[in-house]
Design an enzyme around this catalytic site. Structure first.
Site, PDB file in Angstrom:
ATOM      1  N   HIS A  18     -10.896   3.944   2.533  1.00 21.50           N
ATOM      2  CA  HIS A  18      -9.763   4.517   3.273  1.00 21.50           C
ATOM      3  C   HIS A  18      -9.331   5.855   2.672  1.00 21.50           C
ATOM      4  O   HIS A  18      -8.739   6.679   3.363  1.00 21.50           O
ATOM      5  CB  HIS A  18      -8.545   3.570   3.233  1.00 21.50           C
ATOM      6  CG  HIS A  18      -8.883   2.151   3.548  1.00 21.50           C
ATOM      7  ND1 HIS A  18      -9.394   1.772   4.771  1.00 21.50           N
ATOM      8  CD2 HIS A  18      -8.810   1.016   2.798  1.00 21.50           C
ATOM      9  CE1 HIS A  18      -9.596   0.459   4.759  1.00 21.50           C
ATOM     10  NE2 HIS A  18      -9.271  -0.018   3.586  1.00 21.50           N
ATOM     11  N   HIS A  44      -3.842   9.396  -4.548  1.00 18.47           N
ATOM     12  CA  HIS A  44      -4.864   9.465  -3.494  1.00 18.47           C
ATOM     13  C   HIS A  44      -4.387  10.477  -2.466  1.00 18.47           C
ATOM     14  O   HIS A  44      -3.265  10.970  -2.544  1.00 18.47           O
ATOM     15  CB  HIS A  44      -5.064   8.086  -2.840  1.00 18.47           C
ATOM     16  CG  HIS A  44      -3.833   7.580  -2.191  1.00 18.47           C
ATOM     17  ND1 HIS A  44      -2.853   6.856  -2.866  1.00 18.47           N
ATOM     18  CD2 HIS A  44      -3.358   7.765  -0.932  1.00 18.47           C
ATOM     19  CE1 HIS A  44      -1.864   6.586  -2.047  1.00 18.47           C
ATOM     20  NE2 HIS A  44      -2.129   7.138  -0.869  1.00 18.47           N
ATOM     21  N   HIS A  62      -4.485  11.940   1.881  1.00 20.03           N
ATOM     22  CA  HIS A  62      -4.690  11.714   3.318  1.00 20.03           C
ATOM     23  C   HIS A  62      -5.004  13.086   3.906  1.00 20.03           C
ATOM     24  O   HIS A  62      -4.405  14.093   3.482  1.00 20.03           O
ATOM     25  CB  HIS A  62      -3.416  11.148   3.966  1.00 20.03           C
ATOM     26  CG  HIS A  62      -2.964   9.849   3.362  1.00 20.03           C
ATOM     27  ND1 HIS A  62      -3.296   8.609   3.881  1.00 20.03           N
ATOM     28  CD2 HIS A  62      -2.212   9.597   2.245  1.00 20.03           C
ATOM     29  CE1 HIS A  62      -2.751   7.667   3.123  1.00 20.03           C
ATOM     30  NE2 HIS A  62      -2.098   8.231   2.121  1.00 20.03           N
ATOM     31  N   GLU A 113       0.769  12.807   6.469  1.00 21.61           N
ATOM     32  CA  GLU A 113       1.386  11.611   7.062  1.00 21.61           C
ATOM     33  C   GLU A 113       2.836  11.923   7.440  1.00 21.61           C
ATOM     34  O   GLU A 113       3.221  11.794   8.598  1.00 21.61           O
ATOM     35  CB  GLU A 113       1.327  10.443   6.062  1.00 21.61           C
ATOM     36  CG  GLU A 113      -0.117  10.087   5.705  1.00 21.61           C
ATOM     37  CD  GLU A 113      -0.303   8.639   5.388  1.00 21.61           C
ATOM     38  OE1 GLU A 113       0.236   8.174   4.371  1.00 21.61           O
ATOM     39  OE2 GLU A 113      -0.980   7.949   6.163  1.00 21.61           O
ATOM     40  N   HIS A 120      -0.444  11.541  -2.506  1.00 25.03           N
ATOM     41  CA  HIS A 120       0.508  10.493  -2.876  1.00 25.03           C
ATOM     42  C   HIS A 120       0.276  10.027  -4.308  1.00 25.03           C
ATOM     43  O   HIS A 120      -0.818   9.548  -4.654  1.00 25.03           O
ATOM     44  CB  HIS A 120       0.363   9.293  -1.930  1.00 25.03           C
ATOM     45  CG  HIS A 120       0.860   9.573  -0.549  1.00 25.03           C
ATOM     46  ND1 HIS A 120       0.459   8.849   0.558  1.00 25.03           N
ATOM     47  CD2 HIS A 120       1.704  10.522  -0.084  1.00 25.03           C
ATOM     48  CE1 HIS A 120       1.063   9.309   1.626  1.00 25.03           C
ATOM     49  NE2 HIS A 120       1.828  10.336   1.268  1.00 25.03           N
ATOM     50  N   THR A 138       1.991   3.263   3.657  1.00 30.73           N
ATOM     51  CA  THR A 138       1.574   3.785   4.969  1.00 30.73           C
ATOM     52  C   THR A 138       0.225   3.200   5.415  1.00 30.73           C
ATOM     53  O   THR A 138      -0.316   3.601   6.431  1.00 30.73           O
ATOM     54  CB  THR A 138       1.435   5.328   4.925  1.00 30.73           C
ATOM     55  OG1 THR A 138       0.354   5.660   4.025  1.00 30.73           O
ATOM     56  CG2 THR A 138       2.721   5.981   4.480  1.00 30.73           C
TER      57      THR A 138
HETATM   58  N1  LIG Z   1      -0.237   5.673   1.351  1.00 34.14           N
HETATM   59  S1  LIG Z   1       0.682   4.845   0.309  1.00 34.14           S
HETATM   60  O1  LIG Z   1       0.972   5.662  -0.852  1.00 34.14           O
HETATM   61  O2  LIG Z   1       1.822   4.345   1.029  1.00 34.14           O
HETATM   62  C1  LIG Z   1      -0.212   3.495  -0.266  1.00 34.14           C
HETATM   63  C2  LIG Z   1      -0.921   2.611   0.459  1.00 34.14           C
HETATM   64  C3  LIG Z   1      -1.569   1.610  -0.325  1.00 34.14           C
HETATM   65  C4  LIG Z   1      -1.361   1.767  -1.643  1.00 34.14           C
HETATM   66  S2  LIG Z   1      -1.965   0.787  -2.945  1.00 34.14           S
HETATM   67  O3  LIG Z   1      -3.385   0.649  -2.739  1.00 34.14           O
HETATM   68  O4  LIG Z   1      -1.557   1.445  -4.163  1.00 34.14           O
HETATM   69  N2  LIG Z   1      -1.305  -0.648  -2.878  1.00 34.14           N
HETATM   70  C5  LIG Z   1      -1.602  -1.470  -1.734  1.00 34.14           C
HETATM   71  C6  LIG Z   1      -1.525  -2.899  -2.120  1.00 34.14           C
HETATM   72  C7  LIG Z   1      -2.564  -3.779  -2.212  1.00 34.14           C
HETATM   73  C8  LIG Z   1      -2.147  -5.076  -2.569  1.00 34.14           C
HETATM   74  C9  LIG Z   1      -0.802  -5.217  -2.759  1.00 34.14           C
HETATM   75  S3  LIG Z   1      -0.080  -3.673  -2.504  1.00 34.14           S
HETATM   76  S4  LIG Z   1      -0.363   3.084  -1.908  1.00 34.14           S
HETATM   77 ZN   LIG Z   2      -0.954   7.377   0.742  1.00 33.99          ZN
END
Ligand SMILES: NS(=O)(=O)c1ccc(S(=O)(=O)NCc2cccs2)s1
Ligand SMILES: [Zn+2]
Length: 260
Positions: free
Chosen positions: A63, A93, A95, A105, A118, A198
């Site tokens: 992703h 990461h 987008h 976003e 982010h 997001t």
């Molecule tokens: N675009 S954002 O910054 O809003 C993120 C999306 C996903 C994120 S993560 O991979 O850090 N956590 C996701 C999780 C996995 C399991 C429990 S929470 S951060």
């Molecule tokens: Zn993000």
């Protein structure tokens, strides 16, 4: 299930089927309308203590491309601003869009930027693990930085030069000695509001801190992100990773505050 994505048949408009939180009351991203905001003198500056940060690896999760940090102690934290505790840096990461079109976003008065960075932090004062924090209303703090196109960004090369190593979904490689302080704009003035992840699981656990000043990267540098694939090495179909952004969600009466 983890078959969500940004395509026609697994994209943001369908996420609610598997993740009902998608239609919640504090979803992200949002459109920020600066002229509708109140400046809040009670909002202090955000402070970033990244000098002792330890980057570990860079990976492609299908992703986005993610740089992870050692979050076993308070060596790199964000504090101040809207936050009641220091929050530990876990990963950052990006987008981005497709060739020539925008990919941030959050949007500002309906305008989107080319990309959005982010930096994800979690509240290790109140919660024992990242996963626990990620499901709690005050568990996460994500610092959002807009990227606009122009000249080359001198420090982004360290990241774009590593992207060929993580071309395929599921690839990971060492990425040591990178301090994200070099990706910050000169001003830390920000907007802040209560929102969510997001991407699925879309947990409503994020205090968003969006910097007003974008950083500048070149079209060439952004183009290297679009070389990444959202498919694995073993898959026959090769799908480029681009337009990995969720569109703005309903504000539902939330207040967006502005630092002075
Ligand atoms: N675009 S954002 O910054 O809003 C993120 C999306 C996903 C994120 S993560 O991979 O850090 N956590 C996701 C999780 C996995 C399991 C429990 S929470 S951060
Ligand atoms: Zn993000």
């Amino acid at each position: 299930g983890n078959n969500w994505g940004y395509g026609k048949d697994n994209g943001p408009s369908l996420w609610h089927k598997q993740y009902p939180t998608a239609k919640g009351n504090r979803q992200s991203p949002i459109d920020i309308i600066p002229q509708q905001l109140s400046q809040d003198p009670g909002l202090g500056p955000v402070v970033l203590n990244y000098d002792q940060c330890t980057s570990i690896n860079i990976s492609n999760n299908g992703h986005s491309v993610v740089v992870e940090f050692d979050d076993s102690d308070d060596r790199s934290v964000i504090r101040g601003g809207p936050l009641d505790n220091p929050y530990r840096l876990k990963q950052f990461h990006f987008h981005w869009g497709g060739k020539g079109c925008h990919g941030s976003e959050h949007t500002v008065a309906g305008n989107s930027y080319a990309s959005e960075l982010h930096l994800v932090h979690w509240n290790a004062v109140k919660y024992k693990t990242y996963g626990e924090a990620a499901a709690a209303p005050d568990g996460l703090a994500v610092l959002g930085i807009f990227l606009e196109t122009g000249d080359d960004h001198r420090w982004l090369h360290a990241i774009t030069d590593a992207l060929y190593m993580v071309k395929f979904k599921g690839s990971i490689t060492d990425f040591k000695g990178f301090n994200p302080k070099c990706l910050l704009p000169s001003s830390l003035h920000y907007w802040t509001y209560l929102g969510s992840l997001t991407t699925p699981p879309l947990h409503e656990s994020v205090t968003w801190i969006i910097l007003k000043e974008p950083i500048t990267v070149s079209e060439r540098q952004l183009g290297k992100f679009r070389m990444l694939l959202s498919t694995g090495e073993e898959e026959d179909q090769r799908i480029r990773m681009e337009n990995n952004f969720r569109p703005p969600q309903p504000l539902k009466g939330r207040k967006v505050r502005s630092s002075v």
